[in-house]
Scaffold this active site. Structure first.
Site, short mmCIF file in Angstrom:
data_model
loop_
_atom_site.label_atom_id
_atom_site.label_comp_id
_atom_site.label_asym_id
_atom_site.label_seq_id
_atom_site.Cartn_x
_atom_site.Cartn_y
_atom_site.Cartn_z
N SER A 143 0.77 -1.24 -0.03
CA SER A 143 -0.02 -0.05 -0.10
C SER A 143 0.87 1.27 -0.04
O SER A 143 2.01 1.20 0.66
CB SER A 143 -0.78 0.15 1.35
OG SER A 143 -1.68 1.25 1.22
N TYR A 168 -3.01 -0.56 9.46
CA TYR A 168 -3.03 -0.80 8.07
C TYR A 168 -1.81 -0.77 7.69
O TYR A 168 -1.22 -1.84 7.08
CB TYR A 168 -4.45 -0.17 7.49
CG TYR A 168 -4.26 -0.76 6.02
CD1 TYR A 168 -4.62 -1.69 5.68
CD2 TYR A 168 -3.84 0.37 5.09
CE1 TYR A 168 -4.53 -1.97 4.15
CE2 TYR A 168 -3.84 0.24 3.79
CZ TYR A 168 -4.27 -1.00 3.34
OH TYR A 168 -4.08 -1.44 1.90
#
Length: 338
Positions: A143, A168
């Site tokens: 990400s 995350y």
């Protein structure tokens, strides 16, 4: 190529299946847990769009696509070691594209355990299977959030990513580190993708582009974080998928065959300009509520895609105007009829 694509009920996985399934030399097995992080009707609709009927889905069993003869799907969780091991033993994959995992920056603050289970434990199970099945190459979604509060722009793969600002992001950084270790120890060829704010048809309802379009069309108020002083490297779904397809052809002869690539548009857009573009397509003005910065969020994302362009000739081609128009048309013509 015989490829396992995880997350095929998801945004990017669905589109990747449609891109690869038309190729006669590719055999695909899709996998997804079909969890309820966001509305399952959209996930089942994505599967149906690739020929996987809801009635044919049985947990742990392969279902045949009614559209693509070279595509089968299995509902399973990456933490289900028995099913995953059996799948690898039976199918003899040459490639794995891991797009599954628990997404969402803000949700990770409230639900940390689900992120570690899916993004760390689940990913470890993928790595272990690649380790025990020689020659299996792995491409996986990391990400752009791993860059955290990096103030050096554009973000380059060589930048320091040791200070994530959300769990995350921390789990995605963990995936990159684990992949490197497995590449070093066992010679597994791995490629980490760092996507930047993907949007377009069949997109995720939890992401800002979807939320903004939905609210504007319904005449509801939208919350604009950091009073609109935000920049995002919005990247159209087709451009992301074209980049992944190029990366699936990789062959890394390095001593430690672990690579990392940014994949984005490399043209940051101010959030207010993005909202304006949606207003123009929707033919309606947004009702905006300006609020402060959210925990775990960052002000700017901006991909340096020089490495991907140099190694694979990657160059996104979809303009923001064109992408939002396509997104709007899908929303009106398809999503509202689900």
């Amino acid at each position: 190529m015989k490829i396992l694509i995880t997350g095929t009920a998801g945004f990017i996985g669905h589109r990747l299946v449609k891109e690869l399934a038309v190729k006669s030399d590719v055999e695909i097995v899709g996998l997804d847990s079909i969890n309820d992080y966001y509305e399952q009707k959209l996930k089942f609709a994505r599967l149906a769009d690739t020929g996987i009927c809801k009635a044919d889905i049985v947990y742990g069993k392969l279902a045949q696509s009614q559209i693509y003869p070279n595509y089968r799907f299995i509902q399973a969780d990456l933490t289900d070691v028995e099913i995953l091991n059996q799948l690898f033993d039976n199918e003899h994959f040459t490639h794995v594209c891991n797009l599954a995992g628990q997404a969402g920056v803000r949700y990770s603050i409230e639900n940390p355990y689900s992120y570690v289970q899916s993004n760390v434990i689940g990913f470890l199970n993928i790595l272990e299977n690649c380790r025990h099945h020689e020659g299996c190459k792995l491409v996986f979604a990391s990400s752009s959030s791993v860059y955290g509060m990096d103030e050096h722009v554009p973000f380059a793969e060589s930048d320091d990513t040791s200070h994530p600002v959300s769990l995350y992001a921390a789990t995605k950084k963990s995936d990159e580190v684990m992949a490197y270790a497995y590449s070093k120890l066992y010679g597994i060829q791995t490629v980490a993708l760092r996507p930047f704010t993907v949007y377009g048809p069949w997109g995720r309802p939890d992401m800002a582009p979807f939320k903004f379009l939905k609210a504007i069309l319904e005449g509801r108020q939208i919350e604009v974080y950091n009073h609109g002083n935000m920049y995002r490297d919005f990247t159209y779904i087709d451009d992301i998928v074209q980049g992944i397809v190029k990366l699936l052809a990789f062959d890394n002869p390095a001593e430690v065959p672990a690579s990392i690539y940014n994949i984005g548009c490399s043209q940051p857009v101010m959030l207010m300009d993005f909202i304006q573009a949606i207003e123009d397509v929707a033919g309606r003005k947004a009702n905006m509520k300006m609020i402060g910065m959210q925990a775990g969020d960052v002000v700017r994302t901006y991909a340096d895609t020089t490495r991907l362009e140099k190694d694979f000739g990657y160059k996104p081609s979809t303009s923001l105007k064109e992408g939002i128009q396509q997104f709007h048309d899908w929303y009106v013509d398809v999503y509202l009829k689900l």
